[in-house]
Design an enzyme around this catalytic site. Structure first.
Site, PDB file in Angstrom:
ATOM      1  N   GLU A 104     -35.333 -36.874  44.018  1.00 23.66           N
ATOM      2  CA  GLU A 104     -34.154 -37.550  44.535  1.00 23.66           C
ATOM      3  C   GLU A 104     -34.503 -38.270  45.832  1.00 23.66           C
ATOM      4  OE1 GLU A 104     -30.297 -35.638  43.059  1.00 23.66           O
ATOM      5  OE2 GLU A 104     -30.899 -34.507  44.823  1.00 23.66           O
ATOM      6  N   GLY A 127     -25.966 -41.073  46.873  1.00 25.05           N
ATOM      7  CA  GLY A 127     -24.625 -41.404  47.353  1.00 25.05           C
ATOM      8  C   GLY A 127     -24.474 -42.824  47.856  1.00 25.05           C
ATOM      9  N   SER A 151     -27.545 -41.851  42.717  1.00 24.15           N
ATOM     10  CA  SER A 151     -26.655 -42.916  42.236  1.00 24.15           C
ATOM     11  C   SER A 151     -26.804 -43.192  40.733  1.00 24.15           C
ATOM     12  CB  SER A 151     -26.873 -44.195  43.051  1.00 24.15           C
ATOM     13  OG  SER A 151     -26.511 -43.972  44.397  1.00 24.15           O
TER      14      SER A 151
HETATM   15  C1  PEP Z   1     -27.126 -35.684  44.645  1.00 30.20           C
HETATM   16  O1  PEP Z   1     -26.493 -35.433  45.660  1.00 30.20           O
HETATM   17  O2  PEP Z   1     -27.913 -34.862  44.181  1.00 30.20           O
HETATM   18  C2  PEP Z   1     -26.917 -36.983  44.017  1.00 30.20           C
HETATM   19  C3  PEP Z   1     -27.810 -37.392  43.168  1.00 30.20           C
HETATM   20  O3  PEP Z   1     -25.785 -37.679  44.380  1.00 30.20           O
HETATM   21  P1  PEP Z   1     -25.296 -39.096  43.787  1.00 30.20           P
HETATM   22  O4  PEP Z   1     -25.447 -39.037  42.291  1.00 30.20           O
HETATM   23  O5  PEP Z   1     -23.881 -39.209  44.217  1.00 30.20           O
HETATM   24  O6  PEP Z   1     -26.190 -40.137  44.382  1.00 30.20           O
END
Ligand code: PEP
Length: 262
Positions: free
Chosen positions: A175, A181, A217
């Protein structure tokens, strides 16, 4: 078109959203859809806030909803004077079988060090939980070209205390912090590069059976393209997991990809 040996996994991280009544409604809605249109190949897991877990576990069991239940964090300790913490055995007793370890928000906002991540991962596995270990670089490291070395070091540190057999059951979520986000996911090329890198690093560390998720995202529009990246076995989803329709569309994109329909 990609065919896979590993079943994809889509995990919804609800973060600090939805009280227990709202959580109940969301998981019931997911259940109604899945009972009519089950996913064939993809494992789904929801990770609600701690206070929702008992309610969500009960409804998943009583209505036989085909989703796993996960926690967003767990203590590295078994019991004792650790105010505000929850142990892996307490979660297991509730029927919680998954846990997110070392999410970037825990690492950044709550000073969760690599050492604590490693100890937490070991505690979760000792209790027989399935763990999703989060790794990923921030924007500065990405701009400086340090993304591989940084993520490689995070993986080596987190897995260092585990046996080869334990390493292989860990699911890794790549990630990049700059994609979480923000509404803008990493590009397919960036995800493919890091997916391949994470796979090679895990192979070197003896974690040959690990699933690799992408997070940052992901939504119903980009899930199909990202799911077709060979090294990616599913998603860790934040914002888009708060609505049954988008969470399930992401699951279905993984299912279609696995089945070679894309
Ligand atoms: C997360 O917080 O692990 C995440 C991937 O958030 P988002 O999908 O909202 O980017």
């Amino acid at each position: 078109m990609t065919t896979r040996a590993t079943r994809p996994l889509v995990m919804g991280n609800w973060k600090m959203n939805l009280d227990f009544v709202e959580a109940l409604h969301l998981v019931q809605e997911i259940g109604v859809v899945l009972h009519h249109q089950p996913l064939e190949h993809t494992d789904l897991v929801v990770a609600p806030p701690f206070v929702d877990l008992r309610t969500v576990c009960s409804i998943v069991e009583s209505e036989q909803i085909p989703v796993g239940v996960g926690a967003q964090h767990v203590s590295q300790f078994e019991s004792g004077a650790h105010t505000g913490e929850v142990s892996a055995s307490m979660l297991r007793r509730l029927g919680v079988t998954w846990v997110i370890v070392g999410h970037s928000e825990r690492r950044t906002h709550y000073a969760m060090s690599d050492e604590v991540v490693a100890a937490t991962l070991a505690a979760a596995l000792r209790a027989g939980m399935n763990a999703v270990l989060c790794v990923g670089e921030d924007e500065e490291r990405r701009r400086g070209g340090e993304h591989q070395s940084f993520v490689g070091a995070q993986l080596a540190s987190a897995l260092s205390g585990l046996s080869p057999a334990a390493r292989s059951v860990v699911t890794v979520a790549y990630e990049p912090l700059w994609a979480i986000g923000t509404g803008v996911s990493a590009s397919i090329e960036e995800i493919a590069e890091m997916g391949t890198f994470v796979r090679a690093t895990l192979d070197d560390l003896g974690a040959t059976g690990s699933r690799i998720l992408y997070g940052g995202s992901v939504n119903e529009d980009n899930a199909g393209d990202i799911a077709s990246v060979r090294s990616i076995d599913g998603f860790l989803v934040g914002g888009a997991s708060l609505r049954a329709a988008s969470f399930l569309a992401i699951g279905r994109a993984c299912d279609d990809c696995y089945a070679g329909k894309r």
